[in-house]
Design a protein around this motif. Structure first.
Motif, short mmCIF file in Angstrom:
data_model
loop_
_atom_site.label_atom_id
_atom_site.label_comp_id
_atom_site.label_asym_id
_atom_site.label_seq_id
_atom_site.Cartn_x
_atom_site.Cartn_y
_atom_site.Cartn_z
N GLN A 18 28.36 80.10 60.98
CA GLN A 18 27.58 79.64 59.82
C GLN A 18 28.37 79.84 58.53
OE1 GLN A 18 24.61 78.02 60.12
NE2 GLN A 18 24.84 77.59 57.97
N GLU A 19 29.04 80.97 58.41
CA GLU A 19 29.85 81.24 57.21
C GLU A 19 31.00 80.24 57.09
OE1 GLU A 19 32.72 84.77 55.57
OE2 GLU A 19 30.93 85.36 56.69
N LEU A 20 31.66 79.97 58.19
CA LEU A 20 32.76 79.01 58.17
C LEU A 20 32.27 77.60 57.87
CD1 LEU A 20 34.93 80.34 61.13
CD2 LEU A 20 35.50 80.40 58.69
N LEU A 21 31.09 77.25 58.37
CA LEU A 21 30.51 75.94 58.06
C LEU A 21 30.25 75.81 56.56
CD1 LEU A 21 29.27 73.26 59.19
CD2 LEU A 21 27.07 74.47 59.13
N GLN A 22 29.68 76.86 55.97
CA GLN A 22 29.42 76.82 54.53
C GLN A 22 30.73 76.73 53.75
OE1 GLN A 22 26.34 76.42 53.33
NE2 GLN A 22 25.70 76.45 55.46
N ASP A 23 31.73 77.49 54.18
CA ASP A 23 33.05 77.42 53.53
C ASP A 23 33.65 76.03 53.64
OD1 ASP A 23 32.80 80.09 52.90
OD2 ASP A 23 34.20 80.79 54.45
N LEU A 24 33.45 75.40 54.81
CA LEU A 24 33.97 74.05 55.03
C LEU A 24 33.37 73.08 54.02
CD1 LEU A 24 35.33 71.72 56.66
CD2 LEU A 24 33.25 71.70 58.05
N PHE A 25 32.05 73.09 53.89
CA PHE A 25 31.43 72.13 52.99
C PHE A 25 31.68 72.47 51.52
CE2 PHE A 25 29.53 70.53 56.81
CZ PHE A 25 29.48 69.16 56.55
N LEU A 26 31.87 73.74 51.21
CA LEU A 26 32.30 74.09 49.86
C LEU A 26 33.68 73.50 49.59
CD1 LEU A 26 31.95 75.62 47.20
CD2 LEU A 26 32.88 77.64 48.36
N LYS A 27 34.56 73.62 50.56
CA LYS A 27 35.91 73.06 50.45
C LYS A 27 35.84 71.54 50.27
CE LYS A 27 40.46 73.39 51.36
NZ LYS A 27 41.35 74.07 50.45
N LYS B 161 32.51 81.86 68.78
CA LYS B 161 31.54 82.55 69.65
C LYS B 161 30.71 83.60 68.90
CE LYS B 161 33.95 81.40 73.78
NZ LYS B 161 34.20 80.07 73.37
N ASP B 162 30.44 83.35 67.62
CA ASP B 162 29.61 84.24 66.82
C ASP B 162 28.84 83.39 65.82
OD1 ASP B 162 29.05 85.83 64.29
OD2 ASP B 162 29.71 87.45 65.62
#
Length: 107
Positions: free
Chosen positions: A58-67, A52-53
């Protein structure tokens, strides 16, 4: 278009996805970009629904694709790639909430 391979129906989209994942495993930045473009919006919406933020999502999405890039050689092509991405995203969200809880306990 649908192909029948040994009793299993496979769509050409499914075959294209498998090919993209193989190329990703071999280090193809182009394949990574295509997969990002294809899956980032629905994954972002799922993450946003949980956190809900928008900034955190967006930060978690970027972390996901980095992973995904980091573990690309170990990605198994069993099951749905979208389900795999959603599961990894959910785990990242849970880790995010655990970190917040831990930080709050430390204060």
């Amino acid at each position: 278009m649908i192909f029948n391979l040994g009793g299993k129906e496979m769509t050409s989209d499914n075959e294209n996805l498998k090919l993209l994942i193989q190329q990703l495993q071999q280090g193809s930045e182009r394949a990574f970009t295509i997969l990002y473009d294809q899956f980032s919006k629905p994954i972002y919406r799922n993450i946003l629904r949980l956190v809900k933020d928008e900034d955190i999502a967006q930060e978690l999405l970027q972390d996901l694709f980095l992973k995904i890039w980091e573990i690309r050689q170990n990605i198994k092509q069993e099951g749905s790639f979208k389900s795999f991405l959603n599961k990894v995203a959910e785990n990242m969200v849970y880790m995010h909430f655990r970190k917040i809880a831990k930080d709050n306990r430390a204060n």
